[in-house]
Design an enzyme around this catalytic site. Structure first.
Site, mmCIF file in Angstrom:
data_model
loop_
_atom_site.group_PDB
_atom_site.id
_atom_site.type_symbol
_atom_site.label_atom_id
_atom_site.label_comp_id
_atom_site.label_asym_id
_atom_site.label_seq_id
_atom_site.Cartn_x
_atom_site.Cartn_y
_atom_site.Cartn_z
ATOM 1 N N LYS A 188 37.206 35.671 36.536
ATOM 2 C CA LYS A 188 36.420 34.783 35.673
ATOM 3 C C LYS A 188 35.299 35.524 34.951
ATOM 4 O O LYS A 188 34.868 35.103 33.880
ATOM 5 C CB LYS A 188 35.905 33.600 36.469
ATOM 6 C CG LYS A 188 37.055 32.718 36.921
ATOM 7 C CD LYS A 188 36.641 31.397 37.516
ATOM 8 C CE LYS A 188 37.867 30.568 37.858
ATOM 9 N NZ LYS A 188 38.722 31.177 38.909
HETATM 10 C C1 PLP Z 1 40.106 30.801 39.039
HETATM 11 C C2 PLP Z 1 41.035 31.719 39.775
HETATM 12 C C3 PLP Z 1 42.450 31.627 39.657
HETATM 13 C C4 PLP Z 1 43.115 30.552 38.802
HETATM 14 O O1 PLP Z 1 42.916 30.750 37.443
HETATM 15 P P1 PLP Z 1 43.245 29.564 36.400
HETATM 16 O O2 PLP Z 1 42.768 30.028 35.079
HETATM 17 O O3 PLP Z 1 42.486 28.370 36.909
HETATM 18 O O4 PLP Z 1 44.714 29.355 36.447
HETATM 19 C C5 PLP Z 1 43.233 32.544 40.331
HETATM 20 N N1 PLP Z 1 42.685 33.502 41.130
HETATM 21 C C6 PLP Z 1 41.352 33.617 41.285
HETATM 22 C C7 PLP Z 1 40.814 34.665 42.188
HETATM 23 C C8 PLP Z 1 40.474 32.739 40.620
HETATM 24 O O5 PLP Z 1 39.147 32.858 40.783
#
Ligand code: PLP
Length: 467
Positions: free
Chosen positions: A112
């Site tokens: 993120k």
């Molecule tokens: C948020 C997250 C995901 C999922 O990503 P999306 O964009 O919601 O599909 C997968 N792995 C980790 C470690 C995350 O923090």
């Protein structure tokens, strides 16, 4: 570049308006009016660029004239300068044709950061230009809060209060939030559950006089700018592996569908993406949809990959809109029935179109631990549980043509989920050097029982201090 809503009722907007609005007023999500497309020669011209430069060039196609290119380039430079790897998003080979695209070298060790680090700067710039400020309030069970705090710390036009449930996050997660001592950031530990925190945030937004007085805002996962800022790393990986001459496949551990939607977008932009593989834990609404057109809501069950413990994948609405031929009224109708009935009535032709490109894969907790063990034994690679679901999905659904590489989105650093990694391999992954002193850093947070009046008073005092 203008943007329209997936529900067809909101007036088209430019990038800056879409960034600040988040959700469209008709309840839909914003998408570009048409996808910017690059010729093979233009793609080739981007090969070999440093990540921040590539990100600026591709993002510029989406920001249009709301932002001078030089300003955007300064922002991407600053956003990715603090990452713990000079390639920003390095590719690591796992076997003959499978590669991990490591998206976890940012300040909070999860993918993120790739979008949030840029988003904080985009927000700040847009607000400053308009002479306004916002107060971001949010609830977190751990990961999203720390990424948002790192993205918004020390920003001029943003104040931020993040609520977490006292004693119910891991110590690493709490410290990643509470050791940020920036004057515009405050952490509030609520004596209650994550749901209590979320209810308090909803109640603050519902309190219209308070919302207006504070200029409340959110940085949630349906914001178009977050998806746009995830597009460059898929292009980066594809170009490094031989695109546009050589096709690639991507395998993405998926929750809200935001990350895999960005992989889908590079295909719209002209890169040869052969297949998109969606990895899920037992909360597998998307895998059930792809297997049998069954997009039905079930209760969320906890797993070893908590960032994918979701009930509804909110970004799926963007793909749905495309599958329905960009028909906003039809999309609105399907979404309304989904809300009312808990099951999404996707027309058969649209479902078939989705299955031509996408594959779904489900892995339970024992399977996830076995995959972490397998990666360690076969490649000497330590993967976190989310990434491991992506690699297992890649093996299960790789294209038949062995010449097509499969790139797995590695979404979290193994040290972020040390218990699962240790359980699988016997090794406890250490924090990277730049975070090694996390346990010695000074923490700052307030604890409140959690009535709305107390929390609002806290937010008011915090926002005024910076006003
Ligand atoms: C948020 C997250 C995901 C999922 O990503 P999306 O964009 O919601 O599909 C997968 N792995 C980790 C470690 C995350 O923090």
């Amino acid at each position: 570049m203008r943007y329209l809503s997936t529900r067809g009722q909101a007036a088209p907007r430019d990038f800056e308006a879409v960034l600040l609005a988040g959700l469209a007023e008709d309840g839909g999500l914003f998408l570009p009016e048409s996808w910017p497309s690059l010729s093979p020669a233009e793609w080739r011209g981007l090969r070999g660029l440093p990540y921040a430069e590539l990100a600026a060039r591709l993002m510029h196609r989406f920001t249009g004239d709301t932002l001078p290119f030089e300003t955007l380039r300064e922002m991407t430079g600053a956003a990715y300068a603090g990452f713990g790897h000079p390639a920003v998003a390095p590719l690591v080979q796992l076997d003959t044709r499978t590669f991990a695209l490591e998206l976890f070298h940012g300040p909070t060790l999860a993918f993120k950061d790739m979008a949030m680090q840029l988003l904080g700067r985009l927000f700040d710039h847009a607000l400053a230009r308009r002479g306004s400020r916002i107060t971001i309030v949010g609830a977190t069970s751990g990961d999203t809060g720390s990424a948002a705090i790192e993205a918004c710390r020390d920003r001029q036009a943003i104040d931020m209060v993040i609520l977490h449930p006292e004693g119910r996050t891991s110590e690493v997660q709490r410290r990643q939030m509470t050791t940020v001592l920036a004057p515009n950031v405050a952490n509030l530990a609520i004596q209650g559950s994550f749901d209590d925190c979320q209810d308090l945030v909803k109640a603050m937004f519902a309190d219209v006089p308070f919302r207006q007085e504070m200029g409340l805002g959110a940085v949630n996962s349906i914001n178009w700018a977050r998806v746009a800022a995830q597009i460059p790393y898929y292009a980066y990986a594809a170009l490094a592996l031989g695109a546009p001459e050589r096709p690639v496949a991507f395998s993405v551990p998926t929750g809200n569908f935001g990350n895999v939607l960005a992989a889908w977008a590079v295909k719209q932009m002209g890169l040869p993406v052969e297949r998109l593989i969606i990895g899920a834990n037992r909360n597998n609404i998307l895998a059930r949809f792809l297997a049998a057109n069954d997009m039905s809501i079930r209760g969320v069950e906890p797993s070893l990959s908590p960032s994918m413990d979701i009930q509804v994948s909110s970004n799926f609405e963007r793909l749905l809109f495309e599958l329905l031929g960009r028909d906003g009224a039809a999309t609105a109708g399907v979404m309304q029935r989904f809300r009312a009935e808990g099951r999404m009535p996707v027309p058969d032709a649209a479902w078939r179109a989705a299955t031509a490109l996408f594959r779904g894969f489900t892995l339970d907790d024992p399977g996830t631990l076995a995959e972490i063990r397998h990666l360690w034994a076969s490649a000497g690679y330590l993967a976190d549980p989310h990434t491991a679901i992506g690699t297992a999905a890649a093996r299960a659904h790789a294209p038949e043509d062995l010449g097509i590489p499969v790139v797995v989105a590695a979404t979290a650093h193994p040290a972020k989920f040390p218990d699962a990694v240790e359980q699988a391999t016997g090794l406890r992954p250490p924090l990277p050097p730049r975070l090694a002193d996390l346990y010695e850093r000074e923490e700052r947070y307030a604890v409140v029982p959690g009535t709305l009046a107390e929390v609002e008073a806290f937010v008011r005092a915090h926002a005024r201090r910076n006003g």
